[in-house]
Design a protein around this motif. Structure first.
Motif, PDB file in Angstrom:
ATOM      1  N   LEU A  44       3.095   1.852   3.255  1.00  0.00           N
ATOM      2  CA  LEU A  44       4.503   1.808   2.892  1.00  0.00           C
ATOM      3  C   LEU A  44       4.986   0.388   2.630  1.00  0.00           C
ATOM      4  O   LEU A  44       4.775  -0.506   3.443  1.00  0.00           O
ATOM      5  CB  LEU A  44       5.347   2.437   4.003  1.00  0.00           C
ATOM      6  CG  LEU A  44       6.815   2.667   3.694  1.00  0.00           C
ATOM      7  CD1 LEU A  44       6.977   3.696   2.577  1.00  0.00           C
ATOM      8  CD2 LEU A  44       7.535   3.146   4.953  1.00  0.00           C
ATOM      9  N   LYS A  45       5.647   0.195   1.490  1.00  0.00           N
ATOM     10  CA  LYS A  45       6.249  -1.095   1.150  1.00  0.00           C
ATOM     11  C   LYS A  45       7.773  -1.017   1.269  1.00  0.00           C
ATOM     12  O   LYS A  45       8.408  -1.931   1.770  1.00  0.00           O
ATOM     13  CB  LYS A  45       5.866  -1.500  -0.265  1.00  0.00           C
ATOM     14  CG  LYS A  45       6.307  -2.895  -0.642  1.00  0.00           C
ATOM     15  CD  LYS A  45       6.057  -3.222  -2.108  1.00  0.00           C
ATOM     16  CE  LYS A  45       4.601  -3.422  -2.397  1.00  0.00           C
ATOM     17  NZ  LYS A  45       4.353  -3.846  -3.793  1.00  0.00           N
ATOM     18  N   ALA A  46       8.369   0.092   0.788  1.00  0.00           N
ATOM     19  CA  ALA A  46       9.826   0.254   0.831  1.00  0.00           C
ATOM     20  C   ALA A  46      10.178   1.724   0.646  1.00  0.00           C
ATOM     21  O   ALA A  46       9.379   2.500   0.121  1.00  0.00           O
ATOM     22  CB  ALA A  46      10.489  -0.583  -0.260  1.00  0.00           C
ATOM     23  N   VAL A  47      11.398   2.073   1.082  1.00  0.00           N
ATOM     24  CA  VAL A  47      11.943   3.419   0.865  1.00  0.00           C
ATOM     25  C   VAL A  47      13.347   3.248   0.321  1.00  0.00           C
ATOM     26  O   VAL A  47      14.156   2.516   0.881  1.00  0.00           O
ATOM     27  CB  VAL A  47      12.003   4.251   2.171  1.00  0.00           C
ATOM     28  CG1 VAL A  47      12.504   5.662   1.878  1.00  0.00           C
ATOM     29  CG2 VAL A  47      10.664   4.288   2.875  1.00  0.00           C
ATOM     30  N   VAL A  75       9.825  -2.800   4.198  1.00  0.00           N
ATOM     31  CA  VAL A  75       8.955  -2.989   5.357  1.00  0.00           C
ATOM     32  C   VAL A  75       8.697  -4.475   5.538  1.00  0.00           C
ATOM     33  O   VAL A  75       8.427  -5.199   4.583  1.00  0.00           O
ATOM     34  CB  VAL A  75       7.624  -2.236   5.171  1.00  0.00           C
ATOM     35  CG1 VAL A  75       6.620  -2.615   6.253  1.00  0.00           C
ATOM     36  CG2 VAL A  75       7.868  -0.732   5.172  1.00  0.00           C
ATOM     37  N   ASP A  76       8.795  -4.914   6.782  1.00  0.00           N
ATOM     38  CA  ASP A  76       8.514  -6.297   7.154  1.00  0.00           C
ATOM     39  C   ASP A  76       7.565  -6.247   8.348  1.00  0.00           C
ATOM     40  O   ASP A  76       7.966  -5.878   9.446  1.00  0.00           O
ATOM     41  CB  ASP A  76       9.816  -7.012   7.520  1.00  0.00           C
ATOM     42  CG  ASP A  76       9.608  -8.487   7.819  1.00  0.00           C
ATOM     43  OD1 ASP A  76       8.460  -8.901   8.079  1.00  0.00           O
ATOM     44  OD2 ASP A  76      10.605  -9.219   7.804  1.00  0.00           O
ATOM     45  N   VAL A  88      12.712   7.623  -2.978  1.00  0.00           N
ATOM     46  CA  VAL A  88      11.566   7.021  -3.654  1.00  0.00           C
ATOM     47  C   VAL A  88      10.896   6.059  -2.676  1.00  0.00           C
ATOM     48  O   VAL A  88      11.542   5.157  -2.154  1.00  0.00           O
ATOM     49  CB  VAL A  88      11.995   6.259  -4.929  1.00  0.00           C
ATOM     50  CG1 VAL A  88      10.803   5.559  -5.567  1.00  0.00           C
ATOM     51  CG2 VAL A  88      12.681   7.198  -5.917  1.00  0.00           C
ATOM     52  N   MET A  89       9.618   6.289  -2.443  1.00  0.00           N
ATOM     53  CA  MET A  89       8.856   5.369  -1.596  1.00  0.00           C
ATOM     54  C   MET A  89       8.015   4.463  -2.481  1.00  0.00           C
ATOM     55  O   MET A  89       7.359   4.935  -3.406  1.00  0.00           O
ATOM     56  CB  MET A  89       7.959   6.141  -0.635  1.00  0.00           C
ATOM     57  CG  MET A  89       8.723   6.822   0.473  1.00  0.00           C
ATOM     58  SD  MET A  89       7.684   7.330   1.842  1.00  0.00           S
ATOM     59  CE  MET A  89       6.931   8.791   1.171  1.00  0.00           C
ATOM     60  N   SER A 113      -2.979  -0.657  -1.731  1.00  0.00           N
ATOM     61  CA  SER A 113      -4.093   0.158  -1.230  1.00  0.00           C
ATOM     62  C   SER A 113      -3.837   1.667  -1.348  1.00  0.00           C
ATOM     63  O   SER A 113      -4.731   2.464  -1.111  1.00  0.00           O
ATOM     64  CB  SER A 113      -4.408  -0.208   0.223  1.00  0.00           C
ATOM     65  OG  SER A 113      -3.291   0.041   1.045  1.00  0.00           O
ATOM     66  N   PHE A 114      -2.637   2.043  -1.753  1.00  0.00           N
ATOM     67  CA  PHE A 114      -2.304   3.467  -1.911  1.00  0.00           C
ATOM     68  C   PHE A 114      -2.522   3.869  -3.363  1.00  0.00           C
ATOM     69  O   PHE A 114      -2.087   3.181  -4.277  1.00  0.00           O
ATOM     70  CB  PHE A 114      -0.842   3.716  -1.515  1.00  0.00           C
ATOM     71  CG  PHE A 114      -0.468   5.169  -1.470  1.00  0.00           C
ATOM     72  CD1 PHE A 114      -0.745   5.919  -0.350  1.00  0.00           C
ATOM     73  CD2 PHE A 114       0.151   5.778  -2.540  1.00  0.00           C
ATOM     74  CE1 PHE A 114      -0.407   7.260  -0.288  1.00  0.00           C
ATOM     75  CE2 PHE A 114       0.502   7.118  -2.503  1.00  0.00           C
ATOM     76  CZ  PHE A 114       0.220   7.859  -1.367  1.00  0.00           C
TER      77      PHE A 114
END
Length: 165
Positions: free
Chosen positions: A60-63, A81-82, A109-110, A115-116
């Motif tokens: 996960l990077k952001a939502v 995400v931090d 939206v995620m 890596s995904f």
């Protein structure tokens, strides 16, 4: 199972830390669902569980959550995400009581890490609650104005929320 990751020399986190932060995200999502009536609390819980699964696996990077009415963005929040939250101070969930507009919808939206990919998504089939797909939808919220935000953090993992209205 517990996994420990070292984010930097100044912080580390476990899956418990991710769970704590994602629970705050899910509380926000439930408030949005309740106030807009555009989503059930069960659906909000399902989305939260998927966010937690992807976050715990490092995908996960952001939502981005957006209320859309009549084809236009009304409100939005984006959670970044931090994994090195040495500077984030955790706040309480809230400030997301959005308007109830009959016929509005909540778009989620995620954004994922490099890596995904489609193979990873396929490998998670049956573990995710939502039937996710890939999209190129614009989440810049250029029609809205920035209106603050909050940080949610536990040890070395957190989410920085930006709000638009």
């Amino acid at each position: 199972m517990s996994v420990t990751r070292t984010a930097s020399a100044t912080g580390s986190y476990t899956t418990t830390d991710i769970n704590i932060v994602v629970r705050q995200f899910t509380t926000d999502l439930k408030m949005i669902a309740s106030s807009t009536r555009a989503m059930t609390e069960k659906a909000a819980s399902d989305y939260g569980a998927d966010v937690e699964l992807l976050a715990a696996n490092g995908y996960l990077k952001a939502v981005d959550l957006t209320q859309i009415f009549g084809g236009k963005e009304i409100r939005a929040v984006k959670y970044y995400v931090d994994a090195n939250t040495g500077t984030l101070k955790s706040a309480r969930p809230g400030g997301v009581r959005w308007p109830e507009l009959a016929g509005s919808e909540i778009r989620i939206v995620m954004s994922h890490t490099d890596s995904f990919n489609a193979a990873v998504l396929q490998s998670l089939y049956g573990r995710l609650n939502i039937n996710w797909g890939f999209t190129s939808v614009d989440t810049s919220h250029s029609s809205l104005n920035s209106s603050g935000g909050r940080d949610y953090a536990s040890n070395g993992w957190g989410m920085r929320r930006e709000d638009w209205s």
